[in-house]
Design a protein around this motif. Structure first.
Motif, PDB file in Angstrom:
ATOM      1  N   PRO A 116       0.844  -1.071  -0.153  1.00 37.21           N
ATOM      2  CA  PRO A 116       0.158  -0.056  -0.121  1.00 37.21           C
ATOM      3  C   PRO A 116       0.844   1.193   0.086  1.00 37.21           C
ATOM      4  O   PRO A 116       2.086   1.066   0.346  1.00 37.21           O
ATOM      5  N   PRO A 117       0.347   2.506  -0.435  1.00 37.83           N
ATOM      6  CA  PRO A 117       1.121   3.671  -0.341  1.00 37.83           C
ATOM      7  C   PRO A 117       1.869   3.867   0.905  1.00 37.83           C
ATOM      8  O   PRO A 117       1.403   3.609   2.037  1.00 37.83           O
ATOM      9  N   LEU A 118       2.755   4.512   1.142  1.00 39.30           N
ATOM     10  CA  LEU A 118       3.550   4.981   2.341  1.00 39.30           C
ATOM     11  C   LEU A 118       2.756   6.728   2.559  1.00 39.30           C
ATOM     12  O   LEU A 118       2.983   7.550   1.599  1.00 39.30           O
ATOM     13  N   ARG A 119       2.058   6.826   3.643  1.00 34.84           N
ATOM     14  CA  ARG A 119       1.593   7.915   3.734  1.00 34.84           C
ATOM     15  C   ARG A 119       2.243   8.675   4.726  1.00 34.84           C
ATOM     16  O   ARG A 119       2.485   8.284   6.018  1.00 34.84           O
ATOM     17  N   LEU A 120       2.691   9.931   4.222  1.00 41.51           N
ATOM     18  CA  LEU A 120       3.385  10.929   5.336  1.00 41.51           C
ATOM     19  C   LEU A 120       3.408  12.315   4.889  1.00 41.51           C
ATOM     20  O   LEU A 120       3.020  12.466   3.731  1.00 41.51           O
ATOM     21  N   ASP A 129       9.002  16.723 -11.120  1.00 39.51           N
ATOM     22  CA  ASP A 129      10.035  15.759 -11.076  1.00 39.51           C
ATOM     23  C   ASP A 129       9.854  15.148  -9.564  1.00 39.51           C
ATOM     24  O   ASP A 129       9.687  13.861  -9.355  1.00 39.51           O
ATOM     25  N   ARG A 130       9.673  15.903  -8.521  1.00 41.83           N
ATOM     26  CA  ARG A 130       9.488  15.364  -7.096  1.00 41.83           C
ATOM     27  C   ARG A 130       8.394  14.661  -7.143  1.00 41.83           C
ATOM     28  O   ARG A 130       8.035  13.757  -6.532  1.00 41.83           O
ATOM     29  N   LEU A 132       4.801   4.899  -4.796  1.00 37.26           N
ATOM     30  CA  LEU A 132       3.476   5.204  -4.023  1.00 37.26           C
ATOM     31  C   LEU A 132       3.905   5.804  -2.845  1.00 37.26           C
ATOM     32  O   LEU A 132       3.686   5.251  -1.761  1.00 37.26           O
ATOM     33  N   ILE A 133       4.192   6.836  -2.953  1.00 41.78           N
ATOM     34  CA  ILE A 133       4.367   7.874  -1.746  1.00 41.78           C
ATOM     35  C   ILE A 133       3.297   8.895  -1.546  1.00 41.78           C
ATOM     36  O   ILE A 133       3.300   9.786  -2.718  1.00 41.78           O
ATOM     37  N   SER A 134       2.304   8.763  -0.668  1.00 43.10           N
ATOM     38  CA  SER A 134       1.111   9.847  -0.807  1.00 43.10           C
ATOM     39  C   SER A 134       1.441  10.844   0.346  1.00 43.10           C
ATOM     40  O   SER A 134       1.656  10.558   1.662  1.00 43.10           O
ATOM     41  N   ARG A 135       1.355  12.040   0.150  1.00 45.10           N
ATOM     42  CA  ARG A 135       1.647  12.987   0.959  1.00 45.10           C
ATOM     43  C   ARG A 135       0.485  13.505   1.838  1.00 45.10           C
ATOM     44  O   ARG A 135      -0.632  14.109   1.195  1.00 45.10           O
ATOM     45  N   GLU A 136       0.176  12.957   2.973  1.00 44.79           N
ATOM     46  CA  GLU A 136      -0.829  13.070   3.660  1.00 44.79           C
ATOM     47  C   GLU A 136      -0.755  13.889   5.336  1.00 44.79           C
ATOM     48  O   GLU A 136       0.520  13.371   5.852  1.00 44.79           O
ATOM     49  N   ALA A 137      -1.543  14.321   5.746  1.00 46.24           N
ATOM     50  CA  ALA A 137      -1.206  14.832   7.274  1.00 46.24           C
ATOM     51  C   ALA A 137      -1.654  13.715   8.147  1.00 46.24           C
ATOM     52  O   ALA A 137      -2.489  13.528   9.154  1.00 46.24           O
ATOM     53  N   VAL A 138      -0.761  12.730   8.507  1.00 44.71           N
ATOM     54  CA  VAL A 138      -0.909  11.698   9.373  1.00 44.71           C
ATOM     55  C   VAL A 138      -0.155  12.053  10.688  1.00 44.71           C
ATOM     56  O   VAL A 138       0.930  12.921  10.511  1.00 44.71           O
TER      57      VAL A 138
END
Ligand code: HEM
Ligand SMILES: [Zn+2]
Length: 283
Positions: free
Chosen positions: A25-29, A210-211, A219-225
């Motif tokens: 699954p995506p890495l959420r951070l 690019d970033r 599969l890196i998802s930028r989320e407020a965790v």
């Protein structure tokens, strides 16, 4: 038929194996410049919201190569995020000498974990790397590059701010990390050229597109965790990686003795990472 052609032909469809087995699954951070979400762990039970658990590594050679590449990168991003927090402490104007020593030691220990993850990520055969990994990165962008990793870019920036103020332990860990990176690169890409160099690109000209491409590919998802959620996910993934290398150990003939020997220490550096995550989440 060359070995590489045979390998490619034997993988009826490397892409199919990749999409059907060993899903991660995506890495959420949050973005590296953003703070973690605030939470009250006791009341919200936030760790239960860590999301889907990752499945165990697949057996098929190409699917395993892809799984290791992705899981290794997710954990490297986690390591970098931890290092960034320690670097922030180090750069505080009133950081005490004892806090500085402790932060530098933590960053050095995490560099060793990153070196272990480089060996894990790049542990497939060169033929599998070319057929499954490099080709997919190239298909995403001809100049696809590790220099697009947001967290690593920020580490380089903060290390430059720190200037010469790094101790010998940290300098040695960084030097060894470069050696491991180069050894992995030389084994997987015999001409040693990154896609960026091969396509005539120049490091240091990264754009936001690019970033974003790097995040999307890995599969890196930028989320407020909150940090407890990230910590729970990292511990979960390290555990899977430790099980994976217990089943299929890393035993590769690197051209450098120290790198070859370091493979034996990979499990202990990953176990140390579990401890570092535990300490970091309550900082
Ligand atoms: C094993 C997993 C790998 C990870 C996590 C990784 C990550 C990174 C990162 C974060 C950077 C930018 C910062 C730096 O210079 O260290 C980078 C740069 C670079 N990487 Fe990797 N890398 C990996 C494998 C490889 C492989 C297989 C090659 C083979 C060619 C390679 C070649 C390079 C080169 C030459 C650079 C310098 C920038 C450039 O010339 O494109 N890396 N990598
Ligand atoms: Zn929390």
């Amino acid at each position: 038929m060359t070995v590489a052609q045979e390998f490619t032909a034997s993988q009826t469809s490397a892409a199919d194996a990749v999409t059907t087995a060993g899903q991660l699954p995506p890495l959420r951070l949050p973005l590296p410049t953003a703070a973690f979400a605030r939470c009250d762990r006791r009341e919200s039970g936030c760790q239960k919201r860590a999301g889907e658990a990752a499945s165990a590594p697949p057996q098929d050679e190409s699917a395993l190569a892809w799984y290791r590449w992705l899981a290794g990168h997710h954990l490297a991003v986690g390591v970098w995020r931890l290092q960034l927090d320690h670097l922030a402490v180090l750069l505080e104007p009133h950081c005490s000498p004892s806090a500085a020593v402790a932060a530098m030691r933590s960053i050095a220990v995490l560099y060793d974990s990153y070196s272990a993850l480089l060996l894990y990520s790049g542990s497939c055969a060169p033929e599998a790397y070319s057929a499954v990994i490099r080709s997919r990165m190239k298909a995403r962008h001809a100049a696809f590059s590790g220099t697009w990793a947001r967290e690593y870019e920020r580490i380089s920036l903060l290390l430059a701010e720190l200037g010469r103020g790094t101790d010998d332990r940290l300098k040695n860990a960084m030097r060894f990390n470069r050696l491991v990176h180069m050894s992995v690169g030389r084994r997987l890409v015999p001409n040693g050229k990154s896609l960026l160099r091969e396509s005539g690109g120049v490091p240091g000209t990264t754009t936001d597109a690019d970033r974003d491409r790097f995040d999307e590919f890995f599969l890196i998802s930028r989320e407020a965790v909150c940090r407890h959620v990230l910590a729970a996910v990292l511990v979960d993934r390290v555990t899977l990686v430790l099980d994976d290398i217990a089943r299929v150990p890393l035993d590769i003939e690197y051209d450098n003795d120290a790198v070859r020997r370091f493979q034996t220490d990979v499990p202990s550096h990953l176990a140390t990472l579990v401890g570092a995550v535990g300490t970091w989440k309550v900082l």
